[in-house]
Write a protein that holds these residues in place. Structure first.
Motif, PDB file in Angstrom:
ATOM      1  N   ARG A   1      33.886  35.154  47.539  1.00 32.59           N
ATOM      2  CA  ARG A   1      33.278  34.329  48.694  1.00 32.59           C
ATOM      3  C   ARG A   1      33.926  32.917  48.441  1.00 32.59           C
ATOM      4  O   ARG A   1      34.190  32.337  47.522  1.00 32.59           O
TER       5      ARG A   1
ATOM      6  N   PHE B   1      31.860  37.689  31.940  1.00 32.48           N
ATOM      7  CA  PHE B   1      32.755  36.694  31.781  1.00 32.48           C
ATOM      8  C   PHE B   1      31.757  35.385  31.213  1.00 32.48           C
ATOM      9  O   PHE B   1      30.798  35.381  31.522  1.00 32.48           O
TER      10      PHE B   1
ATOM     11  N   GLY C   1      32.411  30.699  36.776  1.00 40.56           N
ATOM     12  CA  GLY C   1      31.931  32.156  36.424  1.00 40.56           C
ATOM     13  C   GLY C   1      31.538  32.966  37.374  1.00 40.56           C
ATOM     14  O   GLY C   1      31.230  34.226  37.276  1.00 40.56           O
ATOM     15  N   SER C   2      31.615  32.568  38.664  1.00 39.93           N
ATOM     16  CA  SER C   2      31.396  33.442  39.930  1.00 39.93           C
ATOM     17  C   SER C   2      32.844  33.914  40.524  1.00 39.93           C
ATOM     18  O   SER C   2      33.514  33.329  40.417  1.00 39.93           O
ATOM     19  N   TYR C   3      32.430  34.745  41.152  1.00 42.74           N
ATOM     20  CA  TYR C   3      33.573  35.343  42.174  1.00 42.74           C
ATOM     21  C   TYR C   3      33.739  34.679  43.229  1.00 42.74           C
ATOM     22  O   TYR C   3      33.344  35.024  44.380  1.00 42.74           O
TER      23      TYR C   3
ATOM     24  N   LYS D   1      23.238  38.053  41.807  1.00 40.52           N
ATOM     25  CA  LYS D   1      23.219  37.624  43.575  1.00 40.52           C
ATOM     26  C   LYS D   1      23.826  36.560  43.825  1.00 40.52           C
ATOM     27  O   LYS D   1      24.393  36.313  44.844  1.00 40.52           O
ATOM     28  N   ASN D   2      24.362  35.834  42.726  1.00 37.26           N
ATOM     29  CA  ASN D   2      25.045  34.564  42.855  1.00 37.26           C
ATOM     30  C   ASN D   2      26.466  34.537  42.590  1.00 37.26           C
ATOM     31  O   ASN D   2      27.433  33.729  42.417  1.00 37.26           O
ATOM     32  N   GLY D   3      26.959  36.116  42.448  1.00 36.47           N
ATOM     33  CA  GLY D   3      28.459  36.422  42.170  1.00 36.47           C
ATOM     34  C   GLY D   3      28.900  36.117  40.842  1.00 36.47           C
ATOM     35  O   GLY D   3      30.042  36.141  40.568  1.00 36.47           O
ATOM     36  N   ILE D   4      27.784  35.770  39.854  1.00 32.86           N
ATOM     37  CA  ILE D   4      27.998  35.282  38.436  1.00 32.86           C
ATOM     38  C   ILE D   4      28.549  37.081  37.872  1.00 32.86           C
ATOM     39  O   ILE D   4      27.829  37.927  37.817  1.00 32.86           O
ATOM     40  N   ASP D   5      29.665  36.993  37.206  1.00 37.83           N
ATOM     41  CA  ASP D   5      30.039  37.937  36.351  1.00 37.83           C
ATOM     42  C   ASP D   5      29.580  38.298  35.020  1.00 37.83           C
ATOM     43  O   ASP D   5      29.783  37.125  34.265  1.00 37.83           O
TER      44      ASP D   5
ATOM     45  N   LEU E   1      27.969  42.246  39.760  1.00 41.26           N
ATOM     46  CA  LEU E   1      27.690  40.933  39.673  1.00 41.26           C
ATOM     47  C   LEU E   1      26.136  40.845  40.104  1.00 41.26           C
ATOM     48  O   LEU E   1      25.422  41.324  40.816  1.00 41.26           O
TER      49      LEU E   1
ATOM     50  N   PRO F   1      32.755  45.449  37.424  1.00 44.00           N
ATOM     51  CA  PRO F   1      31.366  44.931  36.947  1.00 44.00           C
ATOM     52  C   PRO F   1      30.434  44.932  38.153  1.00 44.00           C
ATOM     53  O   PRO F   1      30.693  44.788  39.296  1.00 44.00           O
TER      54      PRO F   1
END
Lengths: 268, 143, 201
Positions: B91, C52, B42-44, C45-49, C43, C41
């Motif tokens: 990342r 999604f 779920g992360s980029y 701080k953990n890059g979670i969108d 995000l 979007p």
């Protein structure tokens, strides 16, 4: 017969150890093979190549001792211990580094599976049988050439069948031959797959010009004469609509595209 | 890209696919947190073929003529679908893809072509710039 | 326009008919892509969108999917007529079943519901080796695990060396690697194959 078996036993174990040492000492990509092996997990990144080569040197010495005269119960005992160690290493690899390669017999990637265990067990049993060897293996062959050569051929055939590294030489060609003869996927269904249409559409200027409006994957698709119609949900601010594309089924030619506003609220 | 040297510092093109990580359903169940331990579908995030020696030995981009710089966990790439408009930041969280399995594979968009698989994206990242049902996407990528 | 066939006729005439056939329809293709870039979007701080979601469907309430993510978090996903649903192929929302795995993208509403734009059910993307073939079946090795890939006649397509997809699978070879986009059959080691990418023999 049992004495013949015991006398013969050091030979196949020794030959297999020599083959294994060849990969570790003379391989073209030894560092790469070493890093792919479970040994990396065991001894660490920095020491893995040295450790891998040391194992190879050990296999070379032990293999040579087993194959060359004289026959010795000490050699057989060391070989038995080494094969038990191999089984332990395989168990460790399966548990701690299941994705790593065995690195045992060839440079080919061969993850540790049941066949690796079966081959190591075969070697362990054979080495244990060698503990009762009455003399050098050459004498046993001279005494009963047909039986012993047959036994050796059977042993090596079994060891090969248990070596995933050797599949490319016999199992894969066999399976390819079966596929060529039976055509299991041969029921050809005519028609142009949607994936082919999407490939053309995604690359088109028409799709690219609308990509910022498109919010969904394919909503619907159908064929209309020589055209394939593909629709997507589109949104621009609060305005909802349907992006409709007509792609020539022949693959070349103009792509048509319109944005049709929603005729009703977008609800389930 | 072919035999050209490519460091991926200035913008370059590549093919990308997607991979799941951080657990999940189905065949993804066995996928852990990736080489960096923190990968989540779920992360980029992305996978890069040269995060370490061990990684490089598996992916071997050099066999396709791609000379990729070593970038470690957490390094940020900016990725845009060559057929799209948006750019996203991802990342590094894993090692991949198997670049050497697909040497020479090429896809184009509007005259811009991408050769070789140099990056894999998580489903969240991939679906932000493309559709998961298409397994391959040409992208531009820069640090 | 509730009849799907009527709607298809309407949309067909909109895209293939001359300009102005359908009131309000605008031709696409004249805008530069940058002019209509979608909003990005934000995000965490953990890059979670937040737009999604992934997980498995635990319950279905009308057009609302209750989903438990792999990190045990809970999502409510609202489907609409404008939600694309993929399950081996583009399909309709009634194909979503309890137990299905999913990835969804949409817009997170203030009440926490994800209004889905796109839903992919059971979709998997596997790098695998073709171990052997049976009748309409590929036996695959995926990271050392065996998977059965079912060929679905009329749906399964093959892409060889990046060339356009075809239905002809005869160039797939035992022992070679392949990438498979498919639909997982829940709680099995089997997938139905949508597209298989391979190097041509």
């Amino acid at each position: 017969m049992l004495q013949t078996l015991a006398a013969l036993a050091p030979l196949p174990v020794g030959v297999l150890l020599l083959l294994a040492s060849r990969v570790k000492l003379l391989g073209k990509n030894t560092p790469e093979v070493a890093r792919r092996s479970a040994l990396r997990k065991l001894v660490g990144d920095e020491r893995v190549v040295g450790a891998y080569r040391a194992v190879g040197a050990g296999e070379l010495v032990l293999g040579a001792l087993l194959v060359l005269p004289p026959s010795s119960v000490v050699e057989a005992a060391v070989a038995t211990a080494a094969c038990a160690g191999l089984l332990g290493y395989l168990g460790y690899a399966r548990l701690k580094a299941p994705d790593s390669s065995c690195g045992c017999l060839s440079e080919k990637v061969a993850p540790v599976r049941w066949r690796s265990f079966a081959r190591a067990a075969l070697m362990l049993v054979t080495a244990a049988v060698a503990l009762g060897a009455p003399g050098y293996w050459l004498g046993a062959i001279a005494d009963r050439p047909l039986a012993t050569v047959g036994l050796l051929a059977g042993w090596f055939a079994l060891a090969s069948a248990l070596s995933a590294e050797l599949d490319g030489y016999w199992l894969v060609p066999l399976r390819r031959l079966r596929v060529r003869l039976s055509h299991p996927l041969g029921k050809f269904v005519p028609g142009i797959p949607l994936e082919s249409t999407m490939d053309i559409l995604y690359r088109s200027a028409e799709y690219r010009s609308a990509v910022g409006l498109i919010r969904s994957d394919v909503l619907e698709w159908w064929d209309e004469g020589t055209w394939r119609i593909v629709t997507f949900a589109a949104r621009n601010g609060d305005e909802h609509g349907t992006a409709v594309f007509a792609v020539p089924l022949a693959g070349d030619g103009e792509i048509k595209a319109v944005l049709v506003p929603a005729d009703e609220p977008v609800a389930a | 890209m072919g035999n050209e040297t490519n460091s991926v510092q200035s913008a370059t093109t590549a093919e990308t696919s997607w991979f799941c990580c951080g657990g999940g359903w189905g065949p993804c169940g066995s996928a852990g947190g990736g080489a960096c331990g923190n990968c989540q579908s779920g992360s980029y995030m992305c996978a890069w073929p040269n995060t370490s020696d061990a990684c490089f030995n598996i992916t071997r981009p050099d066999q396709c003529g791609d000379n990729l710089l070593r970038w470690g966990c957490g390094h940020t790439f900016y990725v845009r679908n060559l057929c799209g408009a948006n750019e996203i930041a991802v990342r590094i969280a894993d090692c991949g893809p198997h670049t050497n399995y697909w040497c020479g594979e090429r896809s184009c968009c509007s005259g811009n072509c991408a050769t070789d698989r140099l990056l894999d994206l998580t489903p969240a990242a991939y679906s932000a710039i493309g559709n998961l049902s298409s397994g391959i996407m040409p992208i531009s990528v820069h640090s | 326009m509730n009849n799907p066939l009527d709607r298809r006729r309407f949309l067909t005439s909109a895209v293939l008919g001359s300009a102005g056939v359908v009131a309000g329809a605008t031709a696409l293709g004249s805008l530069a892509p940058e002019a209509v870039a979608a909003p990005m979007p934000k995000l965490d701080k953990n890059g979670i969108d937040p737009n999604f979601a992934e997980g498995r469907i635990t319950a279905i309430n009308g057009s609302m999917l209750m989903v438990t993510a792999s990190d045990r978090s809970f999502h409510r996903i609202q489907l609409t007529k404008a939600t694309s649903v993929w399950k081996l192929r583009p399909t309709t929302m009634d194909q979503a079943k309890v137990g299905d795995g999913l990835y969804a993208r949409g817009v997170r509403m203030p009440d926490g519901v994800l209004a889905a734009d796109a839903l992919w059910l059971n979709i998997v993307n596997l790098e695998a080796h073709i171990v052997s073939m049976g009748t309409n079946v590929l036996h695959l090795d995926h990271n050392g695990n065996r998977l059965v890939g079912h060929v679905v006649p009329g749906t399964t397509a093959a892409v060889y060396n990046g060339t356009p997809a075809v239905r002809d699978l005869s160039m797939l070879q035992v022992g070679k690697h392949a990438q498979v986009i498919g639909a997982w059959r829940p709680d099995t080691n089997e997938v139905d194959i949508a597209t298989v990418y391979a190097a041509a023999a």
